[in-house]
Design a protein around this motif. Sequence first.
Motif, PDB file in Angstrom:
ATOM      1  N   ARG A 116      27.016  63.955  -5.235  1.00 45.09           N
ATOM      2  CA  ARG A 116      27.418  62.863  -4.364  1.00 45.09           C
ATOM      3  C   ARG A 116      26.557  62.758  -3.109  1.00 45.09           C
ATOM      4  O   ARG A 116      26.278  61.664  -2.624  1.00 45.09           O
ATOM      5  N   VAL A 117      26.086  63.890  -2.595  1.00 48.53           N
ATOM      6  CA  VAL A 117      25.196  63.865  -1.426  1.00 48.53           C
ATOM      7  C   VAL A 117      23.867  63.205  -1.793  1.00 48.53           C
ATOM      8  O   VAL A 117      23.343  62.363  -1.046  1.00 48.53           O
ATOM      9  N   VAL A 118      23.322  63.561  -2.944  1.00 47.34           N
ATOM     10  CA  VAL A 118      22.065  62.945  -3.379  1.00 47.34           C
ATOM     11  C   VAL A 118      22.279  61.450  -3.626  1.00 47.34           C
ATOM     12  O   VAL A 118      21.427  60.627  -3.276  1.00 47.34           O
ATOM     13  N   PHE A 119      23.430  61.088  -4.194  1.00 47.82           N
ATOM     14  CA  PHE A 119      23.744  59.663  -4.375  1.00 47.82           C
ATOM     15  C   PHE A 119      23.769  58.913  -3.043  1.00 47.82           C
ATOM     16  O   PHE A 119      23.446  57.728  -2.991  1.00 47.82           O
ATOM     17  N   ILE A 147      30.655  55.014   2.362  1.00 48.92           N
ATOM     18  CA  ILE A 147      31.928  55.456   2.950  1.00 48.92           C
ATOM     19  C   ILE A 147      32.793  56.170   1.911  1.00 48.92           C
ATOM     20  O   ILE A 147      33.314  57.264   2.153  1.00 48.92           O
ATOM     21  N   THR A 148      32.929  55.567   0.737  1.00 42.86           N
ATOM     22  CA  THR A 148      33.769  56.130  -0.310  1.00 42.86           C
ATOM     23  C   THR A 148      33.231  57.469  -0.786  1.00 42.86           C
ATOM     24  O   THR A 148      33.984  58.427  -0.994  1.00 42.86           O
ATOM     25  N   ASN A 149      31.918  57.546  -0.934  1.00 44.16           N
ATOM     26  CA  ASN A 149      31.289  58.780  -1.390  1.00 44.16           C
ATOM     27  C   ASN A 149      31.484  59.884  -0.352  1.00 44.16           C
ATOM     28  O   ASN A 149      31.752  61.039  -0.709  1.00 44.16           O
ATOM     29  N   MET A 150      31.363  59.549   0.917  1.00 43.88           N
ATOM     30  CA  MET A 150      31.590  60.560   1.964  1.00 43.88           C
ATOM     31  C   MET A 150      33.045  61.043   1.934  1.00 43.88           C
ATOM     32  O   MET A 150      33.310  62.226   2.124  1.00 43.88           O
ATOM     33  N   ARG A 151      33.972  60.125   1.658  1.00 43.42           N
ATOM     34  CA  ARG A 151      35.394  60.506   1.546  1.00 43.42           C
ATOM     35  C   ARG A 151      35.590  61.470   0.379  1.00 43.42           C
ATOM     36  O   ARG A 151      36.286  62.479   0.494  1.00 43.42           O
ATOM     37  N   THR A 152      34.988  61.162  -0.766  1.00 45.56           N
ATOM     38  CA  THR A 152      35.125  62.023  -1.934  1.00 45.56           C
ATOM     39  C   THR A 152      34.498  63.391  -1.671  1.00 45.56           C
ATOM     40  O   THR A 152      35.066  64.418  -2.059  1.00 45.56           O
ATOM     41  N   ILE A 153      33.367  63.423  -0.994  1.00 47.22           N
ATOM     42  CA  ILE A 153      32.742  64.708  -0.629  1.00 47.22           C
ATOM     43  C   ILE A 153      33.700  65.517   0.238  1.00 47.22           C
ATOM     44  O   ILE A 153      33.899  66.722   0.025  1.00 47.22           O
ATOM     45  N   TYR A 154      34.316  64.859   1.203  1.00 50.93           N
ATOM     46  CA  TYR A 154      35.278  65.515   2.080  1.00 50.93           C
ATOM     47  C   TYR A 154      36.439  66.097   1.269  1.00 50.93           C
ATOM     48  O   TYR A 154      36.833  67.254   1.458  1.00 50.93           O
ATOM     49  N   ARG A 157      35.287  69.078  -0.779  1.00 52.60           N
ATOM     50  CA  ARG A 157      35.104  70.248   0.104  1.00 52.60           C
ATOM     51  C   ARG A 157      36.449  70.871   0.443  1.00 52.60           C
ATOM     52  O   ARG A 157      36.574  72.102   0.472  1.00 52.60           O
ATOM     53  N   ASN A 158      37.443  70.037   0.723  1.00 55.86           N
ATOM     54  CA  ASN A 158      38.778  70.561   1.037  1.00 55.86           C
ATOM     55  C   ASN A 158      39.388  71.279  -0.155  1.00 55.86           C
ATOM     56  O   ASN A 158      40.022  72.326   0.000  1.00 55.86           O
ATOM     57  N   GLN A 159      39.201  70.710  -1.351  1.00 58.08           N
ATOM     58  CA  GLN A 159      39.718  71.364  -2.565  1.00 58.08           C
ATOM     59  C   GLN A 159      39.050  72.718  -2.762  1.00 58.08           C
ATOM     60  O   GLN A 159      39.703  73.697  -3.098  1.00 58.08           O
ATOM     61  N   ALA A 160      37.736  72.770  -2.547  1.00 56.72           N
ATOM     62  CA  ALA A 160      37.005  74.042  -2.691  1.00 56.72           C
ATOM     63  C   ALA A 160      37.472  75.044  -1.651  1.00 56.72           C
ATOM     64  O   ALA A 160      37.611  76.230  -1.966  1.00 56.72           O
ATOM     65  N   ALA A 161      37.745  74.601  -0.441  1.00 54.86           N
ATOM     66  CA  ALA A 161      38.225  75.503   0.601  1.00 54.86           C
ATOM     67  C   ALA A 161      39.591  76.068   0.250  1.00 54.86           C
ATOM     68  O   ALA A 161      39.870  77.247   0.492  1.00 54.86           O
ATOM     69  N   LEU A 162      40.456  75.229  -0.345  1.00 60.28           N
ATOM     70  CA  LEU A 162      41.785  75.695  -0.750  1.00 60.28           C
ATOM     71  C   LEU A 162      41.698  76.735  -1.859  1.00 60.28           C
ATOM     72  O   LEU A 162      42.447  77.725  -1.873  1.00 60.28           O
TER      73      LEU A 162
END
Length: 165
Positions: A116-119, A147-154, A157-162
């Motif tokens: 998603r970052v590369v996208f 905007i949507t891609n940044m939201r999905t990245i966020y 990241r939160n899921q990975a942190a959990l």
Amino acid sequence: MLIAQILGLLSFALGIACFYQQQDLRLKQLMVLLNINNAIHFFLLGGITACLSSLISALRNALAIKFHSAWLAALFIAITLALGVPLITHPADWLPLVGGCIGSYAVFCCTGIKLRVVFLLGALCWLLNNIWLGSIGGSLLEAMLLITNMRTIYLLRNQAALVNT
């Protein structure tokens, strides 16, 4: 011109659906439909390199559903440049080609957050292309995809942190 803009608005809707996907497979499947619609849209707007890049991207994304390979990324980058560079008539014609090359790297070499970052980088190229061509739906699409891609990245990241806690 009206039909082209309607197709651009359809691309807008498809693109939003794409980048809300948290599963890479579903993201790539929806991107194939988006790319085909974009190809027709750009053709009607006279964006020949954008049309070509979208068609190549549709094939690329279909293959990326089953294959994950740096060799395929390199092949699609080479195809995009080999077919696209001779069609360049204005410096802005480079934008969809560079965006397509970035997309090739992303779908064949990246997963998850990195995908998603590369996208995001590719979306910047496409946003500038769409503004240049006067694509209303396409410009809205790329702005919203950022905007949507940044939201999905966020969220990812939160899921990975959990999971890691």
